[in-house]
Scaffold this active site. Structure first.
Site, PDB file in Angstrom:
ATOM      1  N   ASP A 137      52.134  11.987  16.004  1.00 19.61           N
ATOM      2  CA  ASP A 137      52.761  12.642  17.153  1.00 19.61           C
ATOM      3  C   ASP A 137      51.708  13.135  18.133  1.00 19.61           C
ATOM      4  O   ASP A 137      51.878  13.036  19.353  1.00 19.61           O
ATOM      5  CB  ASP A 137      53.625  13.810  16.688  1.00 19.61           C
ATOM      6  CG  ASP A 137      54.779  13.354  15.807  1.00 19.61           C
ATOM      7  OD1 ASP A 137      55.265  12.234  16.013  1.00 19.61           O
ATOM      8  OD2 ASP A 137      55.179  14.118  14.904  1.00 19.61           O
TER       9      ASP A 137
ATOM     10  N   THR B 164      49.169   1.896  15.398  1.00 17.31           N
ATOM     11  CA  THR B 164      48.344   2.934  14.782  1.00 17.31           C
ATOM     12  C   THR B 164      48.108   2.575  13.320  1.00 17.31           C
ATOM     13  O   THR B 164      49.028   2.209  12.603  1.00 17.31           O
ATOM     14  CB  THR B 164      49.000   4.317  14.898  1.00 17.31           C
ATOM     15  OG1 THR B 164      50.318   4.274  14.342  1.00 17.31           O
ATOM     16  CG2 THR B 164      49.112   4.733  16.370  1.00 17.31           C
TER      17      THR B 164
ATOM     18  N   GLY C 143      59.192  18.601  14.058  1.00 17.62           N
ATOM     19  CA  GLY C 143      60.082  17.616  14.665  1.00 17.62           C
ATOM     20  C   GLY C 143      59.254  16.709  15.554  1.00 17.62           C
ATOM     21  O   GLY C 143      58.416  17.188  16.334  1.00 17.62           O
ATOM     22  N   LYS C 144      59.454  15.392  15.437  1.00 21.98           N
ATOM     23  CA  LYS C 144      58.579  14.462  16.141  1.00 21.98           C
ATOM     24  C   LYS C 144      58.601  14.666  17.656  1.00 21.98           C
ATOM     25  O   LYS C 144      57.560  14.626  18.312  1.00 21.98           O
ATOM     26  CB  LYS C 144      58.941  13.023  15.787  1.00 21.98           C
ATOM     27  CG  LYS C 144      58.731  12.676  14.316  1.00 21.98           C
ATOM     28  CD  LYS C 144      58.832  11.198  14.053  1.00 21.98           C
ATOM     29  CE  LYS C 144      57.641  10.462  14.607  1.00 21.98           C
ATOM     30  NZ  LYS C 144      56.370  10.867  14.006  1.00 21.98           N
TER      31      LYS C 144
ATOM     32  N   ASN D  73      53.425   2.183  13.659  1.00 22.75           N
ATOM     33  CA  ASN D  73      52.368   2.013  12.673  1.00 22.75           C
ATOM     34  C   ASN D  73      52.544   0.633  12.050  1.00 22.75           C
ATOM     35  O   ASN D  73      53.416  -0.136  12.454  1.00 22.75           O
ATOM     36  CB  ASN D  73      52.380   3.147  11.635  1.00 22.75           C
ATOM     37  CG  ASN D  73      53.662   3.198  10.818  1.00 22.75           C
ATOM     38  OD1 ASN D  73      54.369   2.189  10.666  1.00 22.75           O
ATOM     39  ND2 ASN D  73      53.990   4.366  10.292  1.00 22.75           N
TER      40      ASN D  73
ATOM     41  N   GLY E   6      42.032   3.536  12.696  1.00 22.68           N
ATOM     42  CA  GLY E   6      42.034   3.543  14.148  1.00 22.68           C
ATOM     43  C   GLY E   6      43.310   2.942  14.697  1.00 22.68           C
ATOM     44  O   GLY E   6      44.362   3.006  14.050  1.00 22.68           O
TER      45      GLY E   6
END
Length: 299
Positions: A252, A220, A40-41, A184, A225
């Site tokens: 995470d 991200t 779970g995040k 992201n 990187g």
């Protein structure tokens, strides 16, 4: 003196099967190993932050079932403050994960108790929110709950960190409450409306979100990187090349580690460098929380 980190989010039991390739629709693929463990995040980020030396509390919801009992026991073993754990009438959340030979993953989440968060639940935890220095959240719980927590923390002068995963629709209002946004590339594209295909376009997309009220942004970019975008500067932190085993939970780990460094007074760029090292260790091990590194492992 360390700042206090409060994580509000999801907790699941991860059931992970390792196989050579992902199954196509209607296809059965014979797997290799099977692992069941905590995930779970929200929980991943809380455990990562705690293992890396943070002063961490966690607010979550679990079911009144064996998965919930095991989850609470696990949090206590990790040293997390569990005073914010609530019991739901819904079953505990579970995640079904497939990992292929290139360490890429495919995940199906049955959210259960994670979908049972209400704005009233958040308001019942208002003291914990106002007592923290950094509030870290994701999007595996209902958006109204995330919004309420962000608003309370922002109005109390706290640092609000939002990792917008999974990428779901958000009201524009929430951006004005966010001190640090950690998407992201795909998530950045969704929320900015700008096509992202590299550092230059990511920087442009970040400026769009800043114009909506977001403070700083870290994009991200997986094994490449992360791009740090602030009002007065932009920097790229390159990731060290490693032999990845399982990328589940790497983002995470990054978020939890980043908040630990910030809670210790590090600059955003230095915090991102620390988080990059931590997540680089996590991908070299199978599992989510089980792969989170400890502080003494960061070189």
């Amino acid at each position: 003196m360390k700042g206090k980190i409060l994580v509000i989010g999801s907790t699941n039991t991860d059931m992970t099967a390792f196989c050579r390739k992902m199954p196509a629709p209607g296809e059965t693929v014979l797997g290799d190993d099977f692992v069941m463990g905590p995930g779970g995040k929200g929980a991943n980020q809380a455990v990562a932050a705690k293992r890396l030396g943070g002063d961490v509390s966690f607010i979550c919801k679990v079911g009144d079932d064996i998965f919930g009992e095991n989850t609470i026991r696990h949090f206590k073993e990790e040293g997390l403050d569990t005073s914010g754990v609530m019991i739901s009438k819904k079953p505990s959340g579970v995640a079904l994960i497939t990992v292929d030979e290139s360490a890429e993953n495919c995940i199906v989440v049955a959210s259960g108790a994670n979908n049972d968060y209400t704005e009233e639940d958040i308001r019942s935890c208002e003291k914990m929110i106002k007592d923290c220095d950094i509030l870290l959240m994701q999007l595996e719980i209902p958006v109204p709950a995330v919004m309420e927590a962000a608003k309370i923390a922002h109005e109390a002068g706290k640092t609000v960190v939002l990792n917008p995963a999974p990428a779901i629709n958000l009201p524009e209002e929430i951006f004005q409450y966010v001190s640090l946004f950690i998407p992201n590339e795909n998530e950045l594209e969704k929320y900015s409306g700008v096509q992202v295909d590299g550092e230059l376009s990511a920087s442009k997309a970040a400026k769009v979100l800043m114009s909506k009220g977001v403070g700083d942004i870290i994009v991200t970019m997986g094994s490449k990187g992360s791009l740090i975008c602030q009002s007065d500067q932009t920097a790229f932190i390159e990731a060290k090349k490693v032999e990845a085993v399982d990328t589940t939970g790497a983002g995470d780990c990054y978020c939890g580690a980043l908040c630990v460094a910030l809670s210790e007074g590090a600059s955003l760029i230095d915090a991102a460098a620390f988080a990059t090292k931590a997540s680089g260790l996590a991908v070299q091990r199978p599992g989510a929380q089980n792969a989170m590194p400890y502080r003494e492992e960061i070189y």
